[in-house]
Structure formats: structure tokens, C-alpha cells
Write an enzyme that holds these catalytic residues in place. Structure first.
Site, PDB file in Angstrom:
ATOM      1  N   HIS A  10      59.869  12.628  58.547  1.00  0.00           N
ATOM      2  CA  HIS A  10      61.119  13.038  59.212  1.00  0.00           C
ATOM      3  C   HIS A  10      61.193  12.329  60.563  1.00  0.00           C
ATOM      4  O   HIS A  10      60.622  12.795  61.547  1.00  0.00           O
ATOM      5  CB  HIS A  10      61.140  14.562  59.363  1.00  0.00           C
ATOM      6  N   HIS A  12      64.012   9.738  62.762  1.00  0.00           N
ATOM      7  CA  HIS A  12      65.272   8.991  62.883  1.00  0.00           C
ATOM      8  C   HIS A  12      64.974   7.749  63.703  1.00  0.00           C
ATOM      9  O   HIS A  12      64.565   7.865  64.870  1.00  0.00           O
ATOM     10  CB  HIS A  12      66.331   9.836  63.587  1.00  0.00           C
ATOM     11  N   HIS A 190      68.732  17.750  56.093  1.00  0.00           N
ATOM     12  CA  HIS A 190      68.419  18.699  57.161  1.00  0.00           C
ATOM     13  C   HIS A 190      69.047  20.033  56.772  1.00  0.00           C
ATOM     14  O   HIS A 190      70.231  20.080  56.394  1.00  0.00           O
ATOM     15  CB  HIS A 190      69.043  18.266  58.487  1.00  0.00           C
ATOM     16  N   GLU A 193      67.757  24.101  60.579  1.00  0.00           N
ATOM     17  CA  GLU A 193      67.251  23.703  61.899  1.00  0.00           C
ATOM     18  C   GLU A 193      67.909  24.661  62.899  1.00  0.00           C
ATOM     19  O   GLU A 193      67.253  25.505  63.497  1.00  0.00           O
ATOM     20  CB  GLU A 193      67.628  22.238  62.192  1.00  0.00           C
ATOM     21  N   ASP A 271      60.662  13.538  64.421  1.00  0.00           N
ATOM     22  CA  ASP A 271      62.130  13.624  64.498  1.00  0.00           C
ATOM     23  C   ASP A 271      62.726  12.503  65.358  1.00  0.00           C
ATOM     24  O   ASP A 271      63.121  11.460  64.822  1.00  0.00           O
ATOM     25  CB  ASP A 271      62.539  15.011  65.013  1.00  0.00           C
ATOM     26  N   ASP A 272      62.822  12.709  66.673  1.00  0.00           N
ATOM     27  CA  ASP A 272      63.377  11.708  67.597  1.00  0.00           C
ATOM     28  C   ASP A 272      62.406  11.587  68.773  1.00  0.00           C
ATOM     29  O   ASP A 272      62.667  12.085  69.874  1.00  0.00           O
ATOM     30  CB  ASP A 272      64.758  12.152  68.101  1.00  0.00           C
TER      31      ASP A 272
HETATM   32  N1  ADE Z   1      69.964  13.302  64.117  1.00  0.00           N
HETATM   33  C1  ADE Z   1      68.923  12.886  64.824  1.00  0.00           C
HETATM   34  N2  ADE Z   1      68.088  13.897  65.068  1.00  0.00           N
HETATM   35  C2  ADE Z   1      68.615  15.002  64.492  1.00  0.00           C
HETATM   36  C3  ADE Z   1      68.226  16.351  64.376  1.00  0.00           C
HETATM   37  N3  ADE Z   1      67.102  16.822  64.923  1.00  0.00           N
HETATM   38  N4  ADE Z   1      69.032  17.186  63.701  1.00  0.00           N
HETATM   39  C4  ADE Z   1      70.149  16.755  63.163  1.00  0.00           C
HETATM   40  N5  ADE Z   1      70.569  15.494  63.232  1.00  0.00           N
HETATM   41  C5  ADE Z   1      69.802  14.612  63.881  1.00  0.00           C
HETATM   42 ZN    ZN Z   2      65.979  15.167  62.123  1.00  0.00          ZN
END
Ligand code: ADE
Ligand code: ZN
Length: 338
Positions: A10, A12, A190, A193, A271-272
Site C-alpha cells: 500500500h 502511492h 481503499h 480508512e 501509504d504516502d
Molecule cells: N491517496 C493517497 N493517499 C491516500 C489515502 N491515504 N487515502 C485515500 N486516498 C489516498
Molecule cells: Zn492509501
């Protein structure tokens, strides 16, 4: 201590754009950033919810223009991921976030794919690409982009669904997932969340997903927890992301340990990472500082990531053996053979 070998499922790729690279690409592409300097940008990394992050995340993508920009961003992630112990990565890219700005789909896909093509030889990381669709845009838009990806034979293994969750339920994207299944693609989304547990049910029942990204809100629904545990549906959990986007109040109350206790198939992911304070190894380190996780539990998390990956059985065996080797090096003295 050598980092725990694992698969990152997971991630991005646009969320790996570090402030330094944002400024370098802006200079190269003649783009005026609305920030005084790198420090000014970093000070904006205080989020109140998912949307407050998405606003900055999409704005910063303005610096991604050429195929080379996408390649550089991806190579930079792979270098950092290798140091974090990532041995296999399934990387999401958001094509619509680029085509909607007038950047050709080819720049985005071919740029990321060029870096992934040499990920094994350069970084020792096997990789796959997942095209993620924006749930706050119409499903017809997503379908059109999916058709373009199929027509150009984009090297994608599957599709995902991301962006603003609440008010954009999985059911709205049933036609997209039907097309993806028909095209032989793997499917993730997703769900749970910020959105309710029911979105996880919809992702399972209406989108027939192979994995759920996040999924933490399943803990609000006892029957769903039982189902996810029985079916061993992989949930790609992102602890630092959940803290930074206020999906949980603090790491100390994150449901991950309870999810493990319930026998859920959870893995740790970043994630990011450029936005949320760390890569996979940072997520593991913060979890270890916060919770009394045993070596056995850590190994379980890494094994779950490898079992949930879209890889050959041969690669799976190789990676599971690496995790076993790590465990034998890190087992507490009492557990080591004398
Ligand atoms: N796009 C990038 N990170 C995200 C996240 N945590 N949740 C939803 N969309 C995303
Ligand atoms: Zn994500």
C-alpha cells in the site's frame, strides 16, 4: 539491526515526493510553487483529516510533467524502500491526477514503468504497478482511463480505488471493477480508512476485491471482523498515515495489535511516506516504541505481506525464507539454539 524483509502493498508513488524533489522538479519545469522554501512546505504537513492532506498532495503533483520526472520520483522511492527492508513493492499510481492536468497518460505510466523495469537489478526489489482510480471523480471517467490503459497495454497488475472516501462508496464503482475483473486484473480498494465498516463490506461483496487498503474501521463491526478473519482477507494497514490523517487519535490507540489478536491478515505499509513521517522501517520502529510487539508478531506481519502479494509461488517462497532467516538472526536468546 537489519530491517525486517517485507512486501510493501500500500504505497502511492506520488506520496513519495519529498519536499527536496518537489523543489528540484519545480525548478526544472519552470513551475512557481506557492511556498517560500522547503521549510515553508514542510510546515504545512499538519493534517486535520484525509481531505486536508489530499489538497496538498494533489497541488504538489503540479511538478510532475515529463516521463523523466515520474521515473526520478519512482527511483528515489525504490532507493529509500531498499534501505527500509522492502523486498517487493506493489505501487499505486493515480493516472487521473495527471491526465486531468493535461499530462499525457504515457508520461505517467511509462515514466513509472521505466523505473520499475530495473528495480530488481538496481535495488533488489521486485515490483508491480497498480492503477488507482479517484473515487471523488465520476465512474465513467475511471472507466475511460481504464480502457486507455488496456489499449496501451500498460504494465499494470491491478486496479485500486482511492482519494476522498466518505460520500463515495465502493458501490458507485461496481462497473469499473467488473471491467477490471473481466480484463484479468487484480482488484484492491481503499475502504474503512475514514469511511464506515459498511464500505469494507461493499468492497468485498460488490467489487470482489482481493485485498482491502486500510480496513481499520472493520473493528467497529464484530460480524465483519469474524468474516475477515475467517476469509483471511488481506488488510494493508498504514499506522503512521492513520495517525497523521487523524483516523486514530494517537498511535497508542491504533487498532493494529487488536487486529493481530483477532487473527486478521494485516500487514504494515507506508501509504504516502514523504507526507506522514516515514517509510516502512519508520512505521515498524514507531510500532515497536509504542507496543510490546513480539518478534513472532513482527514476523507474522511480514509473512502476511508476502502471502498477500501478487507474486509467483517461487518468489513467495524466496521471500518467506528471507523472513525466516531474519527471525533466526533476531530471535531472543532463550529461543536460539545453543
Ligand atoms: N491517496 C493517497 N493517499 C491516500 C489515502 N491515504 N487515502 C485515500 N486516498 C489516498
Ligand atoms: Zn492509501
Amino acid at each position: 539491526m537489519r530491517p525486517l524483509p517485507a512486501a510493501e502493498l500500500h504505497l502511492h508513488i506520488e506520496g513519495t515526493l519529498e519536499p527536496e524533489l518537489i523543489f528540484a522538479l519545480a525548478a526544472r519545469n519552470g513551475i512557481d510553487l506557492p511556498y517560500a522554501d522547503i521549510g515553508d512546505l514542510r510546515r504545512r504537513y499538519e493534517f486535520t483529516d484525509l481531505q486536508s492532506f489530499l489538497n496538498l498532495y494533489y497541488n504538489n503533483m503540479a511538478v510532475l510533467q515529463t516521463e523523466a520526472d515520474f521515473t526520478e520520483m519512482t527511483r528515489s522511492y525504490l532507493g529509500r524502500a531498499a534501505a527500509a527492508g522492502v523486498r517487493h513493492a506493489e505501487i499505486m499510481v493515480d493516472p487521473q491526477a495527471h491526465t486531468s492536468r493535461g499530462v499525457p497518460l504515457e508520461n505517467c505510466i511509462n515514466g513509472v514503468a521505466a523505473a520499475l523495469a530495473s528495480s530488481e537489478t538496481e535495488f533488489g526489489i521486485s515490483t508491480e504497478l497498480i492503477a488507482a482510480f479517484l473515487r471523488d471523480e465520476p465512474v465513467d471517467d475511471a472507466l475511460a482511463v481504464l480502457e486507455s490503459l488496456l489499449a496501451m497495454e500498460a504494465p499494470i497488475i491491478g486496479i485500486g480505488l482511492d482519494s476522498a472516501e466518505v460520500g463515495h462508496p465502493p458501490r458507485d464503482f461496481a462497473a469499473l471493477y467488473e471491467r477490471a475483473h473481466e480484463a484479468g486484473l487484480k482488484c484492491v480498494a481503499h475502504a474503512g480508512e475514514e469511511g464506515p465498516a459498511d464500505y469494507i463490506r461493499q468492497a468485498l461483496d460488490l467489487l470482489q476485491v482481493d485485498r482491502v487498503d486500510h480496513g481499520i474501521r472493520c473493528m467497529d463491526d464484530e460480524a465483519l471482523v469474524e468474516r475477515l478473519a475467517a476469509e483471511q482477507t488481506p488488510l494493508t494497514v498504514c499506522p503512521l498515515s492513520n495517525v497523521r490523517l487523524r483516523a486514530v487519535d494517537t498511535l497508542a490507540v491504533h487498532p493494529l495489535p487488536r487486529m493481530l489478536e483477532r487473527g486478521l491478515n494485516v500487514s504494515i505499509n507506508s501509504d504516502d511516506p514523504a507526507y506522514f513521517g516515514g517509510y516502512l522501517d519508520d512505521n515498524v520502529a514507531r510500532l515497536l516504541e509504542t507496543f510490546d510487539l513480539s518478534t513472532t508478531q513482527l514476523v507474522r506481519l511480514a509473512e502476511n505481506s508476502v502471502r498477500a502479494a501478487f507474486i509467483s509461488n517461487e518468489r513467495r517462497r524466496e521471500l518467506l525464507a528471507e523472513i525466516q532467516q531474519w527471525q533466526s538472526e533476531h530471535a531472543p536468546a532463550a529461543e536460539s539454539p545453543t
